[in-house]
Design an enzyme around this catalytic site. Structure first.
Site, PDB file in Angstrom:
ATOM      1  CG  ASP A   1      46.506  37.841  39.763  1.00 17.42           C
ATOM      2  OD1 ASP A   1      46.770  37.484  40.929  1.00 17.42           O
ATOM      3  OD2 ASP A   1      46.702  38.991  39.332  1.00 17.42           O
ATOM      4  CG  PHE A   2      40.412  33.273  38.086  1.00 15.59           C
ATOM      5  CD1 PHE A   2      40.087  31.943  38.273  1.00 15.59           C
ATOM      6  CD2 PHE A   2      39.619  34.056  37.254  1.00 15.59           C
ATOM      7  CE1 PHE A   2      38.996  31.383  37.628  1.00 15.59           C
ATOM      8  CE2 PHE A   2      38.521  33.504  36.612  1.00 15.59           C
ATOM      9  CZ  PHE A   2      38.213  32.158  36.788  1.00 15.59           C
TER      10      PHE A   2
END
Length: 224
Positions: free
Chosen positions: A68-69
């Site tokens: 994830d970011f």
């Protein structure tokens, strides 16, 4: 963050580098910083990502899996199609081993355990996910408590996801009442603001080399 004319969020620029941990004929192990996409975003302004940066040096590189970011840590990128197929198969068959570090709110009742809760997209609150036994996909996370800090009422955990659902670790920990510090999606505001970033880091990744079948263990030291 600002909204673009397309109505999609424009993410802040990530100035931290992607560090190469190990380079082999078929793959590259790298350490992703928090605040960087794994692949380009839907908004064309969000072009900066792990894959784009790596392809400057390895033009044929392809993404096998994602972080994830907001998550930092170890990743593997394939350097050619045969390696991509071989490593992807291991993720699909769950023969890889993944280990994360997280700092969560509160003190867990047991020193170790499992969280088995099905996860589905939260269609009314995209891009969030939710626990949904009726329509969700089976999801399993194993955890072990490393330490508890009474002064801050937080616990450091080792997390070992067996399945690899989107947002799985964040959803599972929030669902049992111990959201990850700095989580903007699944934590109350006071816990969101308790850390300058999401305190979730992929520390180890183990898989079989697509080159010779030997076990590969990639590590990225936890920055928090």
């Amino acid at each position: 963050m600002n909204n673009s004319s397309e109505g999609l969020v424009v993410l802040p620029k990530c100035h931290e580098p992607v560090d190469i941990v190990r380079e082999e004929e078929g793959f590259v192990l790298l350490a992703k910083p928090a605040g960087l996409l794994s692949v380009p975003g839907r908004n064309r302004a969000n072009y900066d990502c792990v894959l784009g940066r790596i392809q400057l040096e390895y033009p044929h590189a392809s993404m096998v899996h994602r972080l994830d970011f907001d998550t930092s840590g170890i990743m593997v990128v394939a350097r050619h199609k045969r390696a991509h197929a071989a490593i992807s198969r291991q993720f699909e068959q769950r023969t890889t081993r993944k280990m994360y570090i997280a700092i969560v709110s509160g003190q867990l009742s047991a020193p170790h355990g499992e969280i088995a809760m099905a996860i589905a997209p939260d269609k009314e609150r995209r891009p969030r996910y939710k626990v949904c036994e009726k329509n969700g996909k089976p999801s399993l996370t194993r955890y072990r408590v490393v330490s508890y800090d009474a002064a801050t009422d937080t616990s450091r955990l080792v997390l070992m996801p067996v399945t690899g659902r989107s947002h799985q670790l964040r959803v599972h920990l929030s669902a049992i009442g111990h959201p990850i510090l700095g989580c903007q999606f699944y934590a109350p505001e006071v816990i969101q603001n308790a850390a300058p970033r999401l305190l979730l880091h992929a520390q180890e990744l183990e898989f079989a080399s697509p080159d010779d079948g030997a076990r590969v263990v990639g590590r990225s030291p936890c920055p928090f």
